[in-house]
Scaffold this motif. Structure first.
Motif, short mmCIF file in Angstrom:
data_model
loop_
_atom_site.label_atom_id
_atom_site.label_comp_id
_atom_site.label_asym_id
_atom_site.label_seq_id
_atom_site.Cartn_x
_atom_site.Cartn_y
_atom_site.Cartn_z
N VAL A 70 -12.02 22.65 28.27
CA VAL A 70 -12.87 23.55 29.06
C VAL A 70 -12.47 23.49 30.53
O VAL A 70 -12.34 24.52 31.20
N ARG A 71 -12.25 22.29 31.03
CA ARG A 71 -11.89 22.13 32.44
C ARG A 71 -10.57 22.80 32.76
O ARG A 71 -10.43 23.49 33.79
N ARG A 74 -10.88 26.61 32.61
CA ARG A 74 -11.62 27.08 33.78
C ARG A 74 -10.76 27.06 35.05
O ARG A 74 -10.84 27.95 35.89
N SER A 75 -9.92 26.02 35.19
CA SER A 75 -9.07 25.90 36.37
C SER A 75 -7.76 26.66 36.22
O SER A 75 -6.90 26.61 37.11
N GLN A 76 -7.58 27.35 35.07
CA GLN A 76 -6.41 28.18 34.81
C GLN A 76 -5.12 27.35 34.72
O GLN A 76 -4.03 27.84 35.00
N SER A 92 -21.65 24.67 28.99
CA SER A 92 -20.36 24.15 29.43
C SER A 92 -19.26 25.20 29.39
O SER A 92 -18.24 25.06 30.08
N ILE A 93 -19.42 26.28 28.60
CA ILE A 93 -18.39 27.32 28.56
C ILE A 93 -18.89 28.62 29.21
O ILE A 93 -18.31 29.68 29.00
N ASN A 95 -19.32 31.62 31.58
CA ASN A 95 -18.37 32.42 32.35
C ASN A 95 -16.95 32.35 31.81
O ASN A 95 -16.02 32.88 32.44
N LEU A 96 -16.75 31.71 30.67
CA LEU A 96 -15.48 31.74 29.97
C LEU A 96 -15.65 32.59 28.72
O LEU A 96 -16.76 32.83 28.26
N ASN A 216 -10.00 32.23 29.94
CA ASN A 216 -10.62 32.53 31.23
C ASN A 216 -10.43 34.01 31.53
O ASN A 216 -9.29 34.48 31.63
#
Length: 241
Positions: A70-71, A74-76, A92-93, A95-96, A216
């Motif tokens: 997930v991290r 999110r950070s691409q 935790s997910i 906006n993804l 993302n």
């Protein structure tokens, strides 16, 4: 207001896209992370289609825990992650994008000679309390194990591991049990994993999970990466039936 890191990521995405457009024959990098044991459909899909589709693609595939995937999505840092989740509205997910591929039940895996196989009734908390456990590094397995300890008291945890072969060895040779999802067991690169016995735990815990792609929406995935994801999806769906 956009942060400097957001601006830099956007700049890197533009440069990546421009490079691919300018020189489509240059090797394109595709980075995928997946949760425990499911390496088989990722590798077989890439190898089987390498000559026809992916000769100009460099694929980086590795196993990671849910939070790490997930991290990085999110950070691409990666193109996509293949995850298992029992609540698609999990904060935790947020906006993804999560794209479901298949459903799978959470079960208990054990050795053929484990006494649990001789039960002619549903497994109970008392039965579970007598077992030694091995756990995959998995947020949801941890949550279930902690809940089980809250209900039963301290339990014997023998091993934590990511590798399916190592887990299989612990189950067979140390007579441990582990939580696992049926689809992930079926798609394990360790073929012996399919020989383990499966114990239903749906009457004790929430056993419904969805497996699928986490991406993302602000990250531009190349056409080749999208094609590889589609081919892997088809392979997973075929083997998950």
């Amino acid at each position: 207001m956009s942060s400097i890191s957001d601006i830099l990521r956007f700049k890197n995405n533009l440069e990546k896209t421009a490079t691919i457009v300018a020189n489509p024959q240059k090797h394109q990098k595709v980075s995928i992370h997946y949760m425990n044991t499911m390496l088989k459909p990722f590798i077989s899909t890439f190898i089987d289609n390498y000559v026809a589709k992916f000769e100009n693609v460099q694929v980086n595939i590795s196993c990671h825990e849910f939070e790490s995937i997930v991290r990085r999505v999110r950070s691409q840092e990666i193109d996509a992650g293949f995850i298992a989740i029992n609540n698609i509205n999990d904060e935790s997910i947020k906006n993804l994008d999560f794209t479901p591929v298949c459903d799978s039940k959470l079960v208990l895996f054990c050795a053929p000679n484990n006494p649990l196989n001789a039960l002619n009734r549903p497994i109970s908390l008392t039965d579970l309390k007598k077992q030694k456990f091995s756990l995959f590094n998995d947020k949801f397995h941890d949550e279930i194990f902690e809940r089980l300890q809250f209900q039963c008291g301290p339990l014997s945890l023998v091993l934590r591991v990511d590798d399916a072969w190592a887990m299989n060895q612990a189950i067979i040779n140390l007579n441990t049990v582990c939580f696992g999802r049926i689809v992930q067991g079926n798609l394990s690169s360790n073929t012996d994993f399919s020989k383990l016995k499966i114990i239903d735990i749906g009457h004790v815990f929430d056993d419904d999970f969805k497996l699928g792609w986490l991406t993302n929406p602000n990250y531009m995935i190349s056409e080749k990466a999208q094609e590889l994801l589609r081919d892997i999806t088809a392979e997973v769906k075929k083997d998950a039936q």
